[in-house]
Design an enzyme around this catalytic site. Structure first.
Site, short mmCIF file in Angstrom:
data_model
loop_
_atom_site.label_atom_id
_atom_site.label_comp_id
_atom_site.label_asym_id
_atom_site.label_seq_id
_atom_site.Cartn_x
_atom_site.Cartn_y
_atom_site.Cartn_z
N GLU A 105 -0.75 -4.33 11.77
CA GLU A 105 0.00 -3.94 10.57
C GLU A 105 1.47 -4.29 10.77
O GLU A 105 2.17 -4.72 9.85
CB GLU A 105 -0.16 -2.44 10.31
CG GLU A 105 0.34 -2.01 8.95
CD GLU A 105 -0.03 -0.57 8.66
OE1 GLU A 105 -0.86 -0.33 7.77
OE2 GLU A 105 0.49 0.33 9.35
N HIS A 139 0.83 -1.20 0.00
CA HIS A 139 0.00 0.00 0.00
C HIS A 139 0.87 1.26 0.00
O HIS A 139 2.09 1.20 0.10
CB HIS A 139 -0.99 0.01 1.17
CG HIS A 139 -0.40 0.36 2.51
ND1 HIS A 139 -1.16 0.74 3.58
CD2 HIS A 139 0.89 0.39 2.93
CE1 HIS A 139 -0.37 1.00 4.61
NE2 HIS A 139 0.87 0.79 4.25
NI NI Z 1 2.49 0.97 5.48
#
Ligand code: NI
Length: 136
Positions: free
Chosen positions: A125, A15
């Site tokens: 994440e 991303h």
């Molecule tokens: Ni990132």
């Protein structure tokens, strides 16, 4: 009596945090390295928590195989080994921040889960950057 069942899942994706309404310079200022034009990847870990009553006939809150299949079709098949910005409908016009990703995943799963269940999704994440939805 309600019990929580937790299933872990995993996907890899690339991303870039980028707001198209801003200049490249402002994107760099706000997002730093996360806005590098050539994207970067994460090994996302997912924790899906389903809470509900224990079924008398099965002793289950939810069939974990069914839950695993739901996560596979709704999340892993959709996002694994994808560039979130370029390859997914969900993030074509939505910044793929951890906050937005966890809400999108929640909504995808919620739409397929019986209303007798409560759902909570946690997205790792990195080991240190964790997002949760909904909040208590
Ligand atoms: Ni990132």
């Amino acid at each position: 009596m309600r019990v929580a069942v937790i299933r872990h899942a995993h996907f890899n994706a690339a991303h870039r945090l980028f707001n198209p309404a801003w200049s490249d310079e402002k994107n760099r200022q706000v997002f730093g390295k996360c806005s590098n034009p050539n994207y970067h990847g994460h090994n996302y870990n997912l924790e899906v928590r389903v809470t509900g009553p224990i079924d008398r006939d099965t002793g289950y809150v939810i069939d974990i195989g069914m839950l695993a299949g739901l996560i596979r079709t709704e999340v892993e098949d959709r996002f694994d080994h994808k560039n979130l910005n370029l390859d997914t409908e969900e993030f074509k016009h939505l910044i793929p921040s951890g906050e937005n990703i966890v809400v999108v995943i929640y909504n995808l799963l919620r739409a397929k889960l019986d209303h007798k269940y409560d759902l909570k999704v946690r997205l790792y994440e990195t080991e240190r950057n964790i997002f949760e939805y909904p909040v208590d």
